[in-house]
Design a protein around this motif. Structure first.
Motif: not given
Ligand code: AQP
Length: 330
Positions: A11, A16, A19, A112, A115, A145-146, A149-150, A183-184, A196, A198
């Motif tokens: 996306t 970053h 990730n 989400k 927003r 491994p995530v 936030d997951q 680094t979670a 942090m 996207k």
């Molecule tokens: N800030 C973060 N710190 C640690 N881990 C992170 N992940 C995302 N942001 C952080 C982990 O990256 C993996 C891929 O996540 P994704 O494809 O779901 O990406 P995402 O969550 O869409 O990334 P963003 O930047 O957080 O986008 P939005 O804002 O759209 O939600 C996952 O394992 C995630 O935990």
């Protein structure tokens, strides 16, 4: 060997540091100890509106970044989610198993959807964690491994696996989230109390940024009014976040960095961190460019990955269909 599965959304034009440090670094390391399945989750990407051409390009860029970061297609099954239709097929079964109430409790959906205007929020965004459960369960993965936030989505996955097993007989493995504490959660450089992400690009260090652009973002990172370089997430979230990133990329302990920067200014820390980041991303950028120069080769790697993934996924789906009572096609 235990199995590992994880996915990342195509996306953005670049992954970053969140990730990478939260998840992708573990993906690379776990190839040595696990049978690995890694995918670019394009089905998840369309839970919010995507431009078709851009989505196609970003899917390749995502795969190229995974390869450049060290995912080795000889050891890991690397593929694109939509190439393996069993994800969506098992996803439907899981949707019928999940409760509306439990899906409504997912905090990522609440964040989400808040927003966007209500009538633009898709049902897919709501059921996203259920498809994610199918992604994991279809490979009977042991570990995922995530980033932090997951965690809640992994709990849901375990609940659904358990429910299926108790209703229809043991079919799924209960997967564990593999979250590296240090680094979670990497924070936004402009707002070091938020993740942090996207979707909020101001304080995000992208792997494919020009090194100059990353250095600028690091230089302008929000800190505090003190002068001391010390890890203290409560009082000094900005400096603590920079220390976490620095430590993870350099392999130096945070306590060692605190000592090394005693008496020095925030500017020194930021300048050195910018260099550490540049040293890390420069070879990654070059490798990504090389993979993108040969898209046919890249697509071939993904095709081989999808074939391997389908072998495993189709076996699971077959077992699931049988257990729930679908009449097999004659
Ligand atoms: N800030 C973060 N710190 C640690 N881990 C992170 N992940 C995302 N942001 C952080 C982990 O990256 C993996 C891929 O996540 P994704 O494809 O779901 O990406 P995402 O969550 O869409 O990334 P963003 O930047 O957080 O986008 P939005 O804002 O759209 O939600 C996952 O394992 C995630 O935990």
């Amino acid at each position: 060997r235990p199995r590992v599965l994880s996915g990342i959304q195509p996306t953005a034009d670049s992954f970053h540091l969140g990730n990478y440090l939260g998840a992708l670094r573990q993906w690379v390391a776990m190839q040595d100890t696990h049978e690995a399945f890694y995918c670019v989750v394009d089905l998840h990407a369309i839970t919010v509106e995507q431009d078709p051409k851009q989505l196609r390009r970003r899917t390749r860029v995502s795969a190229a970044q995974l390869l450049a970061l060290g995912i080795d297609p000889a050891r890991s099954t690397l593929f694109v989610q939509s190439h393996v239709p069993e994800h969506a097929q098992l996803g439907w079964v899981m949707q019928c198993l999940a409760g509306f109430g439990e899906a409504s409790r997912m905090t990522q959906f609440k964040d989400k959807s808040a927003r966007q205007a209500a009538d633009r929020v898709s049902v897919g965004l709501f059921t996203y964690p259920i498809l994610q459960a199918a992604d994991i369960l279809v490979y009977r993965a042991n570990e995922v491994p995530v980033g932090e936030d997951q965690r809640q989505h992994l709990e849901l996955t375990r609940d659904l696996a358990q429910r299926f097993n108790s209703r229809y007989g043991k079919t799924f493995v209960l997967p564990e989230a593999y979250i590296v504490k240090d680094t979670a959660k990497i924070y936004d450089l402009q707002d070091p109390t938020s993740k942090m992400s996207k979707s909020v690009p101001a304080g995000v260090v992208e792997l494919l940024d020009e090194p100059k652009a990353s250095a600028k973002k690091i230089r302008s990172a929000v800190t505090d009014l003190e002068r001391e370089i010390r890890y203290d997430t409560e009082k000094k979230p900005g400096i603590s976040n920079l220390l976490v990133i620095y430590s993870a990329l350099s392999g130096r302990a945070i306590s060692e960095l605190e000592q090394a920067y005693e008496g020095k200014g925030y500017g020194d820390l930021k300048k050195d961190l910018a260099e550490v980041v540049t040293d890390f991303v420069t070879p990654v950028r070059e490798k990504v460019r090389a993979y993108l120069d040969d898209p046919a080769e890249l697509d071939k790697i993904l095709l081989v990955g999808a074939e391997r993934a389908r072998e495993v996924a189709s076996r699971t789906l077959e077992a699931v269909y049988k257990r729930i009572g679908f009449l097999p096609p004659a």
